[in-house]
Write a protein that holds these residues in place. Structure first.
Motif, PDB file in Angstrom:
ATOM      1  N   LEU A 185       0.701  -0.653  -0.115  1.00  0.00           N
ATOM      2  CA  LEU A 185       0.234   0.064  -0.165  1.00  0.00           C
ATOM      3  C   LEU A 185       0.928   0.935   0.376  1.00  0.00           C
ATOM      4  N   TYR A 188       2.413   1.687  -3.715  1.00  0.00           N
ATOM      5  CA  TYR A 188       1.541   1.897  -4.901  1.00  0.00           C
ATOM      6  C   TYR A 188       0.274   3.399  -4.076  1.00  0.00           C
ATOM      7  N   LYS A 189       0.658   3.869  -3.174  1.00  0.00           N
ATOM      8  CA  LYS A 189      -0.450   5.354  -2.818  1.00  0.00           C
ATOM      9  C   LYS A 189       0.890   6.214  -2.430  1.00  0.00           C
ATOM     10  N   HIS A 190       2.546   5.698  -3.038  1.00  0.00           N
ATOM     11  CA  HIS A 190       3.245   6.537  -1.803  1.00  0.00           C
ATOM     12  C   HIS A 190       3.380   7.163  -1.331  1.00  0.00           C
ATOM     13  N   LEU A 191       2.981   6.280  -0.335  1.00  0.00           N
ATOM     14  CA  LEU A 191       2.788   7.250   1.163  1.00  0.00           C
ATOM     15  C   LEU A 191       4.615   6.748   1.869  1.00  0.00           C
TER      16      LEU A 191
END
Length: 202
Positions: A185, A188-191
C-alpha cells in the motif's frame, strides 16, 4: 520451499541494493560488494549479536546467489530500472519473509519476544543501513519511506498470534499478508511517514 524463498529474497535484496546506488563512479567491485552487503548484512549482524553460526558461512550458496544477482544488476541496470517498481514489491515481500523468519528463529531459542521483534526488524533493514553508510547515502532510518514500520508491526503481530493458533504457520501467513500488505500500500499510494519537523516558507 522456504529455502527457495530465502534465496529469492537474497537475490532481490542484492539487485535493489545495487540499483539504489545512484552514483556513476561506482565500479563493478564496489557495486557487487554493496549488493552482497545489502543481501546478507542484516542476517549477519543478527547472528553475531546472538552468538549464532553465521548463516552464509554454513551455506555459501547465499553468497553465490547475492553475487550473481549483483552482477546482473550492474550489467543490466537500465533494463532493471524500468522494472524497479516491481522489484520494490518483491523487496517488500522479501523483507517481510526475512523479518518473520528471523523473529521465529529468535523465539525458538527461548529468548524474549521484544528481542525477537528487534532481530526481525534488524534482519530486514540492517543490510540496507550498512549499504547506505558505505555508499554515503542518507540512511534508510533517516528517510520518510514506510519500510521498517510494516516489518515492526508485522513481527509484533506474529508474536501476539503465535500461541493463539494450533500451528505457527497460520500466524506466519497472517503476519506475512499484513506486513506485505502495508508495504504494498505504501508503494502503490506513494505514502510516507509524517515529518517530525516542518518548515514554513513565506
Amino acid at each position: 520451499m522456504l529455502y527457495f524463498q530465502q534465496m529469492l529474497g537474497i537475490a532481490v535484496f542484492s539487485i535493489t541494493g545495487v540499483l539504489a546506488i545512484k552514483k556513476a563512479d561506482v565500479d563493478l567491485f564496489g557495486a557487487v560488494v554493496l549488493g552482497i552487503i545489502t543481501a546478507i548484512g542484516g542476517g549477519t549482524i543478527r547472528d553475531l549479536l546472538l552468538d549464532l553460526p553465521i548463516f552464509w558461512i554454513a551455506d555459501f550458496n547465499y553468497i553465490w546467489v547475492a553475487l550473481f544477482a549483483a552482477l546482473l544488476a550492474f550489467f543490466c541496470t537500465q533494463r532493471l530500472q524500468r522494472r524497479y517498481r516491481i522489484l520494490l514489491y518483491l523487496d517488500g515481500l522479501a523483507a517481510a519473509l526475512f523479518g518473520l523468519s528471523a523473529t521465529e528463529k529468535v523465539l525458538a531459542l527461548q529468548l524474549a519476544a521484544p528481542l525477537a521483534v528487534m532481530m526481525g526488524v534488524l534482519t530486514s533493514i540492517g543490510g540496507g543501513i550498512v549499504r547506505d553508510v558505505l555508499a554515503g547515502r542518507v540512511s534508510l532510518l533517516m528517510s520518510r519511506e514506510i519500510y521498517a514500520t510494516p516489518i515492526l508491526l508485522g513481527c509484533t503481530l506474529y508474536v501476539l498470534l503465535r500461541d493463539v493458533f494450533p500451528t505457527i504457520w497460520v500466524a506466519g501467513w497472517i503476519a506475512l499478508v499484513f506486513t506485505f500488505g502495508l508495504r504494498f500500500l505504501a508503494i502503490y499510494k506513494h505514502l510516507q511517514m509524517p515529518a517530525i519537523f516542518s518548515t514554513r516558507q513565506g
